[in-house]
Design a protein around this motif. Structure first.
Motif, short mmCIF file in Angstrom:
data_model
loop_
_atom_site.label_atom_id
_atom_site.label_comp_id
_atom_site.label_asym_id
_atom_site.label_seq_id
_atom_site.Cartn_x
_atom_site.Cartn_y
_atom_site.Cartn_z
N GLU A 87 0.82 -1.22 0.00
CA GLU A 87 0.00 0.00 0.00
C GLU A 87 0.86 1.26 0.00
OE1 GLU A 87 -3.68 0.78 2.10
OE2 GLU A 87 -3.40 -1.15 3.09
N LEU A 88 1.96 1.23 0.71
CA LEU A 88 2.84 2.40 0.78
C LEU A 88 3.69 2.55 -0.47
CD1 LEU A 88 4.06 2.30 4.50
CD2 LEU A 88 2.26 3.70 3.49
N GLY A 89 3.59 1.61 -1.41
CA GLY A 89 4.35 1.70 -2.65
C GLY A 89 5.82 1.43 -2.46
N LEU A 90 6.19 0.81 -1.35
CA LEU A 90 7.60 0.50 -1.09
C LEU A 90 8.00 -0.78 -1.82
CD1 LEU A 90 7.55 1.25 2.73
CD2 LEU A 90 8.60 2.68 0.97
N ASN A 96 8.07 10.38 2.07
CA ASN A 96 7.65 10.26 0.67
C ASN A 96 6.39 9.41 0.54
OD1 ASN A 96 9.43 11.12 -1.94
ND2 ASN A 96 10.68 11.14 -0.10
N ALA A 97 6.35 8.31 1.29
CA ALA A 97 5.22 7.38 1.19
C ALA A 97 3.94 7.98 1.77
CB ALA A 97 5.56 6.06 1.88
N THR A 99 7.18 10.32 9.78
CA THR A 99 7.47 11.36 8.77
C THR A 99 8.32 12.49 9.34
OG1 THR A 99 5.54 12.74 9.27
CG2 THR A 99 5.22 10.89 7.75
N MET A 100 8.40 12.62 10.64
CA MET A 100 9.10 13.69 11.36
C MET A 100 8.46 15.06 11.14
SD MET A 100 13.07 12.64 11.79
CE MET A 100 13.71 13.23 10.24
N PHE A 106 3.65 5.73 -9.07
CA PHE A 106 3.40 7.01 -8.40
C PHE A 106 3.96 7.01 -6.98
CE2 PHE A 106 0.53 9.33 -5.47
CZ PHE A 106 0.72 10.64 -5.94
N MET A 107 3.64 5.98 -6.22
CA MET A 107 4.07 5.93 -4.82
C MET A 107 5.57 5.70 -4.68
SD MET A 107 1.52 6.42 -2.73
CE MET A 107 2.12 5.73 -1.19
#
Length: 596
Positions: free
Chosen positions: A139-142, A185-186, A316-317, A361-362
């Motif tokens: 889902e996160l495109g990793l 990014n994700a 994400t910080m 995209f991800m």
């Protein structure tokens, strides 16, 4: 399964964020391979072999000849000695270091034991664990991990594991900012309506949260949103942040912050009722709650999902914790990145269930969202960390600090409102700094971890690179410049082969820099804070002192906290405890073979 309107939720399989790059690092060995039955077991076997995932004795160490409940299973080895062989291989794996046992032996275990788990499209048992472990990473495109397809790792996934090998950090040069950049990014791009979800709502989740916080701050001077406000976002169905923010604002104006979870649940549930308007503040009808309470469970909406949201957005910080962990806000240290996310990723993209389009995209990297390797920490950021350490030292007792340090090294979750959102590695650094500040309030304690604008840590100090020394914590007293190096690792090999050589280099580099800069310090040493300190640590410390004239003092975590309650100077820690004394040959009487 048909798509339908559902609350926003996150996968909770990998609660510990440090495990995500670990799984991808192991997966990288299989990139380009098609996942058939054998490759699936080899992948899961390698994850277990490296001890990224540690099954119980009841599953991995328990021979099962056949099983026919949730799925059908027949052990590959039907011989009479199969059970003993499973016991032998399991014990060999338990007693060995990560990656030490042969992969074939782990695969044998997987073919002769079961975990009662079955996911659609995967064989029941250990193979289905792969879907559980990698589905959210899809889902996160990793990554792209699907049975019958080739393993793919996106550019962003590869960024995340830049400093990993075999599921673990490479060494002293390890820098968590690679994975933090990948997480940002994700989540900046992440949409609830992605090809892996059967949800009809169109929400860009992280930009929605940031937009709500920004709107409330700018219009009502109301910084942050309460954790108890997150159920309203969980139940929201689009990117209309203004209406959502107004709903939250009106609710709090009417009821304040001392409200029950039951009341929040009633008003949040009404946002799911398509027969009512979101423009007016009203609770859901009793009939609607009764009909949907099994789909939208109270504990999940009010507890589990808000916790998981905060835990993941902290990766994400860009999110700060305020009000003793009861509020989340924009991290003002990263305003430029926040503005970029809101400008570029607030609009929803229709992927039409095209997983390749979504993966592209991800997985693409937005370099504006990279955390620089050479970023200079502002004085405000440094001051926030010092204030946080001092505040926590005053407000927390010794027993609490000791227990939380033990939780960190044992990889146990914390129940504290703030610490439960801080990863174990940096949590131990934070707590170690607090303990020594509590013991010696006049010390100047400089922690080198990355933190939010409230001084609450995100990730550990970066390794010694880009002209940075890389020490975890610097401590100053008169002409003394000591460093502290806490580690959650309890393995002998990591402590001896990784930590101690790095610490030696940190002390040497610190001393040489102070001498060159004429800082006025003339005494340098390190406190090594760990658990399960082996005699080999004591041997190596003695050797380093003899060879390099570098002083390192190992401290067991419990002993360190207990001892800290009676010190008057940082020099009081310059003691070699019994558990860290080097081994020596016993004295014996010499015998000779000469003839009388």
């Amino acid at each position: 399964m048909a798509k339908r309107r559902k609350p926003i939720s996150f996968d909770t399989t990998l609660r510990n964020p440090s495990r995500i790059p670990q799984f991808i690092s192991v997966l990288s060995k299989f990139e380009g391979k098609t996942i058939d039955d054998q490759v699936a077991l080899e992948l899961e076997g390698e994850i277990i072999r490296q001890k990224i995932f540690i099954p119980t004795k009841n599953t991995l160490g328990n021979y099962v000849k056949y099983y026919n409940d949730k799925f059908s299973f027949l052990a590959a080895d039907q011989s009479s000695d199969a059970s003993k062989k499973v016991d032998k291989y399991y014990k060999e794996w338990v007693d060995g270091e990560p990656g030490e046992i042969e992969l074939d032996k782990i695969v044998y275990l997987l073919k002769n034991t079961i975990t009662a788990h079955k996911d659609k499209g995967w064989n029941g048992g250990w193979e289905s664990r792969i879907h559980t472990q990698f589905n959210f990473l899809n889902e996160l495109g990793l990554v792209r991990v699907v049975k019958g397809e080739k393993v793919k790792i996106s550019s962003n996934g590869k960024l995340m594991i830049t400093d990993y090998v075999n599921g673990y950090p490479k060494g002293e040069s390890f820098d968590e900012r690679f994975e933090q950049s990948a997480f940002l990014n994700a989540f900046a791009k992440y949409q609830i309506n992605n090809p892996y979800r059967k949800n009809t709502i169109k929400v860009n989740f992280f930009p929605l949260v940031l937009n709500v916080i920004k709107y409330l701050d700018e219009k009502y001077n109301r910084p942050g949103i309460a954790k108890q406000d997150l159920p309203f976002i969980i139940m929201w169905g689009d990117n209309d942040y203004e209406t959502l923010a107004e709903y939250i604002y009106v609710f709090r104006q009417k009821f304040g912050y001392n409200t029950s979870n039951e009341l929040v649940y009633e008003y949040a549930m009404n946002l799911m009722d398509s027969s009512t308007s979101n423009n007016s503040l009203v609770p859901a009808s009793k009939s609607f709650i009764l009909s949907k309470k099994n789909d939208y469970k109270f504990d999940k909406v009010m507890g589990e999902t808000p916790d998981e949201i905060i835990r993941k957005l902290r990766l994400t910080m860009l999110i700060s914790l305020r009000g003793a962990g009861r509020f989340i806000d924009i991290n003002k240290n990263e305003q430029e990145k926040i503005n970029h996310v809101l400008t570029n990723y607030s609009s929803n993209v229709n992927f039409c269930d095209n997983v390749d389009k979504y993966f592209e995209f991800m997985g693409a990297m937005d370099k504006v969202l990279f955390f620089s390797q050479v970023a200079v920490e502002t004085q405000d950021a440094k001051d926030a960390k010092e204030r946080a350490i001092e505040k926590w030292a005053v407000e927390n007792d010794w027993e609490f600090l000791k227990n939380e340090m033990i939780n960190s090294v044992e990889n146990r979750p914390s129940s504290h409102f703030i610490l439960k959102y801080v990863k174990e590695t940096v949590r131990l650094e934070f707590l170690s700094a607090i303990v020594i500040k509590k013991a010696l309030p006049k010390l100047k304690v400089i922690a080198n971890y990355k933190a939010d604008d409230q001084g609450i840590p995100f990730n550990t100090a970066s390794g010694g690179k880009n002209n940075q020394i890389g020490a975890d914590i610097d401590v100053f007293e008169d002409t003394i410049h000591a460093i502290m190096e806490p580690t959650i690792s309890k393995t002998r090999s990591f402590q001896v082969e990784h930590e101690l050589p790095s610490i030696r280099n940190h002390v040497l580099t610190t001393a040489n820099k102070d001498f060159k800069d004429k800082n006025g310090y003339n005494e340098w040493f390190c406190l090594f804070i760990a658990s399960n300190i082996s005699r080999d640590v004591g041997d190596q410390v003695a050797l380093i002192r003899q060879t390099n004239n570098v002083e390192i003092f190992p401290w067991d975590i419990v002993d360190f906290v207990d001892y800290s309650q009676n010190v008057v100077s940082i020099r009081d820690y310059k003691v070699i405890r019994d558990y860290a004394k080097p081994q020596i040959m016993p004295k014996y009487k010499k015998h000779t073979n000469r003839q009388e």
